[in-house]
Design a protein around this motif. Structure first.
Motif, PDB file in Angstrom:
ATOM      1  N   SER A  94       0.778  -0.666   0.427  1.00 53.31           N
ATOM      2  CA  SER A  94       0.146  -0.016   0.114  1.00 53.31           C
ATOM      3  C   SER A  94       1.283   1.175   0.321  1.00 53.31           C
ATOM      4  CB  SER A  94      -0.917  -0.062   0.882  1.00 53.31           C
ATOM      5  OG  SER A  94      -0.573   0.413   2.775  1.00 53.31           O
ATOM      6  N   PHE A 114      -7.112   4.656   0.148  1.00 53.16           N
ATOM      7  CA  PHE A 114      -7.737   3.463  -0.429  1.00 53.16           C
ATOM      8  C   PHE A 114      -9.072   2.956   0.196  1.00 53.16           C
ATOM      9  CE2 PHE A 114      -2.984   2.851  -0.969  1.00 53.16           C
ATOM     10  CZ  PHE A 114      -2.607   3.195  -1.848  1.00 53.16           C
ATOM     11  N   PHE A 296     -10.604  -3.426  -5.912  1.00 53.65           N
ATOM     12  CA  PHE A 296      -9.684  -2.119  -5.447  1.00 53.65           C
ATOM     13  C   PHE A 296      -9.733  -0.444  -5.330  1.00 53.65           C
ATOM     14  CE2 PHE A 296      -5.924  -0.539  -4.533  1.00 53.65           C
ATOM     15  CZ  PHE A 296      -4.780  -0.576  -2.557  1.00 53.65           C
ATOM     16  N   ALA A 298      -9.358   3.762  -5.134  1.00 49.14           N
ATOM     17  CA  ALA A 298      -8.745   4.593  -4.602  1.00 49.14           C
ATOM     18  C   ALA A 298      -8.959   5.639  -4.680  1.00 49.14           C
ATOM     19  CB  ALA A 298      -7.223   4.106  -4.862  1.00 49.14           C
ATOM     20  N   SER A 326      -9.181  -1.702   3.347  1.00 47.52           N
ATOM     21  CA  SER A 326      -8.060  -0.870   3.323  1.00 47.52           C
ATOM     22  C   SER A 326      -6.620  -0.477   2.781  1.00 47.52           C
ATOM     23  CB  SER A 326      -9.109   0.389   3.542  1.00 47.52           C
ATOM     24  OG  SER A 326     -10.438   1.421   4.127  1.00 47.52           O
ATOM     25  N   GLY A 327      -6.877  -0.752   1.148  1.00 46.31           N
ATOM     26  CA  GLY A 327      -5.610  -1.011   1.283  1.00 46.31           C
ATOM     27  C   GLY A 327      -5.014  -2.310   1.112  1.00 46.31           C
ATOM     28  N   ALA A 332      -3.484  -4.667  -3.694  1.00 50.67           N
ATOM     29  CA  ALA A 332      -2.411  -3.317  -3.309  1.00 50.67           C
ATOM     30  C   ALA A 332      -1.550  -3.675  -4.462  1.00 50.67           C
ATOM     31  CB  ALA A 332      -1.699  -2.443  -2.242  1.00 50.67           C
TER      32      ALA A 332
END
Length: 446
Positions: A94, A114, A296, A298, A326-327, A332
């Motif tokens: 990340s 993210f 995924f 962002a 998240s992330g 990532a």
């Protein structure tokens, strides 16, 4: 379609509720089951092969079956299958992806946050705008302007930003803080005798009037796709984005570019913002970020967006927002490798090189008696049909079904049919795709 008892189709229809689907039709007919993917092709469970002319959902940039992404996912799963980014924790994938995205941004950006889908990213964006306004001591500055026919997701907040009726009907949306400005589809919304320049000027003037009517001090942001996707692949007229940005700058309103479909090469440049001359304060990213090999997404924000938010976290003592995934380290890592593939294989350049042929073949379809117009840029396009009478609303699905019978998957958007092939597509494959559409449209009558 006849569903065989105890088949995977019957079991799916019995237990699985689908998105963007008539549930009763699904129960009766069952789904198409896709089993394998390879390059621009997918294969169903009967062994029939299709060109995936929509990249899944506008998203599989590098094509299906990319071994490099499978290997990276496997390696990361073995090394660190999961960790979070709460409470000052992080991990190498990340951190490296955030740095990479800031370096790639077409305008100066400060931070990356993210999320797991475009909808989550836009939902988070709404909360960040509200949080920022409170941090600035402007609790009344909470409204967000979107556009008719824009698509920004399906959560309560992002679904409200979306400007399509089916995303609002029976869901009690949109929420009060969201309003919708005019759609930049010239042929659909221009007034009699109005030139494209006059149309652009009117949309900008109407936006200005909307802001004044609501009160400039109540508007936190304006969101738009550089090129509208699910609303019909609507390419705005020349000068549109400059005129809109001039209005937003006049009232110091943040501009959010929803790059979920346009980002990472779809328009023939890395970002749709570059193609359209947009200088956003926030950019929302998903789909081709990971080629949808893994969920995924962002959002990137510039410094004037970030600094008040950071100050507010210091005042409160934390940023009370986050997702378990998240992330995510696997997401990532896959996204990083996906961006490497896009760059190393010059897929943005390939989109630009394939675009003239793609648009030429699309334009030739528009000469058909059943066609109304074509719209497109880069490797994204739409063919709009003009059925008469009770065929209205059925022409797009009819053409899509005729293409599917012949081995091509497209997507109906009302009476428009969308095209969005993987960025790896070749000249021969572009021609193969449109040859199928030629044959399919010739089989139709309305």
């Amino acid at each position: 379609m006849t569903v065989q008892p105890n088949s995977i189709e019957a079991r799916d229809a019995a237990y699985h509720m689908h998105s963007y689907t008539n549930a009763r039709v699904l129960e009766a007919e069952g789904p198409l089951i896709i089993e394998e993917g390879d390059g621009i092709y997918v294969t169903d469970n009967s062994g029939k092969r299709y060109i995936e002319g929509m990249s899944g959902l506008w998203s599989v940039a590098v094509g299906f079956g990319e071994d490099r992404l499978a290997k990276v996912a496997n390696d990361q799963m073995r090394k660190l299958p999961y960790y979070h980014t709460f409470a000052q924790r992080s991990h190498t994938p990340s951190a490296e992806l955030a740095e990479k995205l800031i370096q790639m941004a077409p305008v100066a950006m400060s931070k990356v946050y993210f999320t797991n889908s475009g909808s989550e990213a836009n939902d988070t964006m709404v909360k960040l705008l509200w949080y920022r306004s409170n941090a600035l001591g402007k609790p009344e500055k909470k409204k967000i302007i979107s556009r008719i026919k824009g698509y920004h997701g399906i959560t309560v907040a992002s679904g409200s930003l979306t400007g399509l009726p089916y995303n609002h009907m029976s869901f009690d949306l949109p929420i009060p803080q969201v309003m919708h400005a005019g759609c930049p589809h010239y042929s659909a919304f221009a007034q009699d005798g109005e030139s494209e320049a006059d149309f652009v000027a009117r949309l900008a003037r109407e936006l200005d009037e909307l802001i004044q009517a609501e009160g400039p001090d109540t508007i936190a942001g304006f969101i738009g796709e550089p090129v509208m996707g699910a609303g019909g692949v609507i390419v705005p007229p020349e000068g549109y984005w400059k005129a809109i940005q001039d209005v937003l700058k006049k009232y110091d309103i943040l501009l959010i570019a929803d790059e979920v479909i346009c980002g990472f090469g779809r328009t023939g440049q890395m970002f749709g913002s570059q193609t359209m001359g947009i200088e956003p304060d926030i950019m929302v990213l998903s789909k081709q970020l990971s080629s949808s090999y893994i969920p995924f997404s962002a959002l990137m924000m510039n410094d004037r967006t970030y600094q008040p938010i950071a100050d507010e976290t210091a005042r409160i003592g934390t940023f009370g927002h986050g997702f378990t995934g998240s992330g995510h380290p696997v997401g990532a890592a896959v996204s990083l490798e996906n961006l490497k593939i896009i760059e190393e294989n010059d897929l943005v350049g390939n989109a630009a090189r394939m675009s003239p042929l793609f648009l030429d073949r699309l334009n030739r379809l528009a000469a058909h008696d059943l066609a109304k117009e074509m719209r497109g840029i880069g490797l994204i396009g739409a063919l709009e049909l003009h059925p008469q009478g009770d065929a209205t609303g059925k022409a797009g699905p009819a053409l899509v079904n005729a293409c599917m019978e012949r081995g091509l998957i497209l997507r109906p958007l009302g009476d428009s049919v969308a095209f969005c092939p993987p960025l790896i597509i070749t000249e021969d494959q572009v021609n193969q795709m449109f040859d199928i559409v030629d044959e399919a449209i010739a089989s139709l009558s309305f």
